[in-house]
Motif scaffolding. Structure first.
Motif, short mmCIF file in Angstrom:
data_model
loop_
_atom_site.label_atom_id
_atom_site.label_comp_id
_atom_site.label_asym_id
_atom_site.label_seq_id
_atom_site.Cartn_x
_atom_site.Cartn_y
_atom_site.Cartn_z
N UNK A 59 -59.68 -74.28 86.51
CA UNK A 59 -59.63 -72.88 86.10
C UNK A 59 -59.85 -72.75 84.60
N UNK A 60 -59.28 -73.68 83.83
CA UNK A 60 -59.48 -73.65 82.37
C UNK A 60 -60.96 -73.77 82.03
N UNK A 61 -61.66 -74.68 82.70
CA UNK A 61 -63.08 -74.89 82.42
C UNK A 61 -63.90 -73.66 82.84
N UNK A 62 -63.57 -73.09 84.00
CA UNK A 62 -64.30 -71.91 84.49
C UNK A 62 -64.16 -70.75 83.51
N UNK A 63 -62.96 -70.56 82.97
CA UNK A 63 -62.74 -69.45 82.02
C UNK A 63 -63.49 -69.70 80.71
N UNK A 64 -63.46 -70.95 80.27
CA UNK A 64 -64.17 -71.27 79.04
C UNK A 64 -65.67 -71.04 79.21
N UNK A 65 -66.21 -71.42 80.35
CA UNK A 65 -67.64 -71.22 80.61
C UNK A 65 -68.00 -69.74 80.67
N UNK A 66 -67.13 -68.95 81.28
CA UNK A 66 -67.38 -67.51 81.36
C UNK A 66 -67.35 -66.88 79.97
N UNK A 67 -66.40 -67.30 79.14
CA UNK A 67 -66.31 -66.78 77.78
C UNK A 67 -67.55 -67.16 76.99
N UNK A 68 -68.01 -68.40 77.16
CA UNK A 68 -69.22 -68.84 76.45
C UNK A 68 -70.43 -68.02 76.88
N UNK A 69 -70.55 -67.75 78.18
CA UNK A 69 -71.67 -66.98 78.69
C UNK A 69 -71.71 -65.59 78.06
N UNK A 70 -70.53 -64.96 77.95
CA UNK A 70 -70.45 -63.63 77.34
C UNK A 70 -70.88 -63.67 75.88
N UNK A 71 -70.35 -64.64 75.16
CA UNK A 71 -70.57 -64.69 73.71
C UNK A 71 -72.00 -65.11 73.37
N UNK A 72 -72.61 -65.91 74.23
CA UNK A 72 -74.01 -66.28 74.01
C UNK A 72 -74.92 -65.05 74.10
N UNK A 73 -74.57 -64.12 74.95
CA UNK A 73 -75.39 -62.92 75.13
C UNK A 73 -75.24 -61.94 73.96
N UNK A 74 -74.05 -61.93 73.34
CA UNK A 74 -73.75 -60.86 72.40
C UNK A 74 -73.75 -61.28 70.93
N UNK A 75 -73.61 -62.58 70.66
CA UNK A 75 -73.46 -63.01 69.27
C UNK A 75 -74.81 -63.37 68.64
N UNK A 76 -74.82 -63.42 67.31
CA UNK A 76 -75.99 -63.86 66.57
C UNK A 76 -76.17 -65.37 66.75
N UNK A 77 -77.35 -65.87 66.36
CA UNK A 77 -77.69 -67.27 66.60
C UNK A 77 -76.69 -68.23 65.95
N UNK A 78 -76.32 -67.95 64.71
CA UNK A 78 -75.38 -68.82 64.00
C UNK A 78 -74.02 -68.82 64.70
N UNK A 79 -73.59 -67.65 65.12
CA UNK A 79 -72.30 -67.54 65.82
C UNK A 79 -72.37 -68.21 67.18
N UNK A 80 -73.55 -68.16 67.83
CA UNK A 80 -73.71 -68.83 69.13
C UNK A 80 -73.46 -70.32 69.00
N UNK A 81 -74.00 -70.94 67.94
CA UNK A 81 -73.80 -72.37 67.74
C UNK A 81 -72.32 -72.72 67.64
N UNK A 82 -71.58 -71.89 66.93
CA UNK A 82 -70.14 -72.12 66.80
C UNK A 82 -69.45 -72.05 68.16
N UNK A 83 -69.85 -71.09 68.97
CA UNK A 83 -69.25 -70.95 70.29
C UNK A 83 -69.63 -72.11 71.20
N UNK A 84 -70.88 -72.56 71.13
CA UNK A 84 -71.31 -73.70 71.93
C UNK A 84 -70.52 -74.95 71.53
N UNK A 85 -70.35 -75.14 70.24
CA UNK A 85 -69.57 -76.29 69.76
C UNK A 85 -68.14 -76.24 70.27
N UNK A 86 -67.54 -75.05 70.20
CA UNK A 86 -66.16 -74.89 70.65
C UNK A 86 -66.04 -75.18 72.15
N UNK A 87 -67.01 -74.66 72.91
CA UNK A 87 -66.97 -74.87 74.36
C UNK A 87 -67.21 -76.33 74.72
#
Length: 466
Positions: free
Chosen positions: A172-200
């Protein structure tokens, strides 16, 4: 609930009665109406005061709450720390908000509130997470249209993911993290996306390690390391941090030599870039010592643990988390060399500090209890060990649940220790030479009976003081 909402009897009686009460409250005390509106979009049960107080001082909060209680719209639970709404009141409030076109606004305010107040579980605040989880689950089910609310929903997905991770619910922890990443990849700028990918990738790698999927964890950490080096460079602290987790995944796969080589490389870079006394350098010294201990280089590991511990006590202080972790790690090297008494002394000092700093039921404290029980069991002091295993198991079960890995480990060791204790007692009784008859009342208690009696006394005293 939907049936109730469609039932004309509910609309004509309960909703009408409630609307009169609500309109009176809104006219007399707008803050009370706002408080009721917020509570209606949360879970109706066990609403903690700290969630809905919203920074108000005690007097303002009481002024808003009092009419809600007087009208029986809200019920105060034990010590006024939690509140609840009757399902019909909650339905009526939401129906009114929907009818006036403000339900979405309150759902958005709720996700903002929860995203700001729900803590990361790795900060250790599990009780707060538990108190907020039901409300977070309700808020996460709402559909948001504003970008800011959707981003706040993704934050809440991340924080609840850390809580499920702490409970051992890795899927469940992994599924939630993946869903959060999917949301943020769609809405954030490129630089912010990299930070989110790294965190995930970091979080995913940790989960895979805990699930025992070490090859997948290694691949994930290598992917994160490559991205981090591209963004920040090889010697950047974040890249070095990734290398450390990669070394751990290699170690868990039995690639001990590769892990040692990588840890020595990390330590050399950190000494050169950060200096010997930097906390991150000290942490890498401990990591290398752990690898050495795994490779059965126990003398070298012990020396490095002790050197690191001396630096940590000077630079960071005795109570720093790195220092406490290193004390526990040192005990492992001592145990592997059968230096049980020295290991016991180190673990007792660690446990005393953990109890003082973090409390009796903190997971780190209970882990120290578990390790101390292990070293007592290795010294064949099974009765003392049994008491500590029981304490660790009981408190882990109560605070983290019966299926948490630490809980199950404690139970296995408790059972094993009990078996060893009975075997030892059987051997002792079989070899004892009885020279004369002794009544049951006159016989001297065994060590085990004495320890259990002493433990019962301590528990009774604690119960009496409560």
């Amino acid at each position: 609930m939907e049936d109730l909402q469609r039932d004309p009897r509910v609309q004509n009686s309960v909703l009408l009665t409630w609307q009169i009460s609500f309109n009176q409250i809104k006219e007399i005390n707008p803050q009370a109406a706002e408080l009721l509106s917020m509570m209606s979009v949360l879970d109706g049960q066990k609403i903690p005061e700290f969630l809905i107080r919203n920074g108000d001082d005690s007097l303002a909060f009481e002024d808003a709450l009092t009419p809600l209680i007087n009208y029986a719209l809200v019920i105060s639970e034990v010590n006024s720390q939690y509140f609840q709404m009757h399902p019909l009141v909650q339905l009526a409030t939401k129906t009114w908000l929907r009818g006036h076109g403000t339900i979405t606004e309150w759902e958005e305010r709720a996700v903002t509130l929860l995203s700001e107040i729900f803590p990361f579980a790795n900060d250790g605040d599990l009780e707060t997470c538990r108190a907020l989880l039901a409300h977070a689950e309700v808020v996460l089910r709402y559909h948001y249209s504003k970008q800011q609310s959707i981003l706040q929903q993704s934050v809440l997905l991340c924080t609840t993911a850390t809580f499920f991770f702490a409970l051992g619910n890795f899927d469940l922890a992994l599924a939630r993290s993946q869903k959060a990443l999917s949301i943020r990849r769609q809405l954030l700028k490129e630089e912010e996306k990299n930070e989110e990918v790294l965190r995930h990738l970091h979080f995913s790698g940790l989960i895979l390690m805990y699930q025992g999927k070490h090859e997948e964890a290694e691949a994930t950490f290598r992917q994160r390391q490559a991205l981090n080096e591209t963004i920040s460079g090889t010697n950047h602290p974040d890249a070095l941090h990734d290398m450390g987790f990669l070394a751990k995944s290699l170690l868990m796969q039995g690639k001990h030599e590769d892990a040692e080589v990588l840890q020595r490389r990390i330590l050399a870079i950190k000494k050169n870039v950060l200096g010997t006394k930097d906390p991150e350098t000290l942490r890498s010294m401990t990591d290398l010592a752990l690898v050495l201990n795994t490779r059965e280089k126990h003398v070298e590991a012990e020396a490095l643990f002790k050197r690191t511990l001396g630096l940590e006590q000077t630079v960071l202080g005795t109570e720093h988390p790195y220092t406490l972790f290193n004390m526990t790690s040192l005990s492992f090297a001592l145990i592997r060399q059968s230096k049980y008494e020295e290991a016991e002394a180190v673990l007792r000092r660690t446990l005393t500090l953990q109890e003082t700093l973090k409390g009796l039921e903190n997971p780190d404290t209970l882990t120290s209890v578990f390790f101390l029980a292990d070293v007592l069991s290795l010294q064949k002091r099974h009765c003392e060990a049994s008491i500590l295993y029981e304490r660790a198991y009981t408190d882990f079960r109560r605070t983290l649940g019966p299926d948490y890995p630490h809980t199950m480990s404690c139970l296995r060791q408790l059972v094993r220790n009990e078996v060893m204790m009975h075997i030892a007692l059987a051997k002792e009784n079989g070899s004892r030479h009885v020279t004369d008859e002794q009544s049951e009342e006159q016989r001297t208690p065994t060590e085990c009976e004495s320890n259990h009696a002493a433990n019962d006394q301590v528990e009774q005293q604690a119960s009496d003081e409560m």
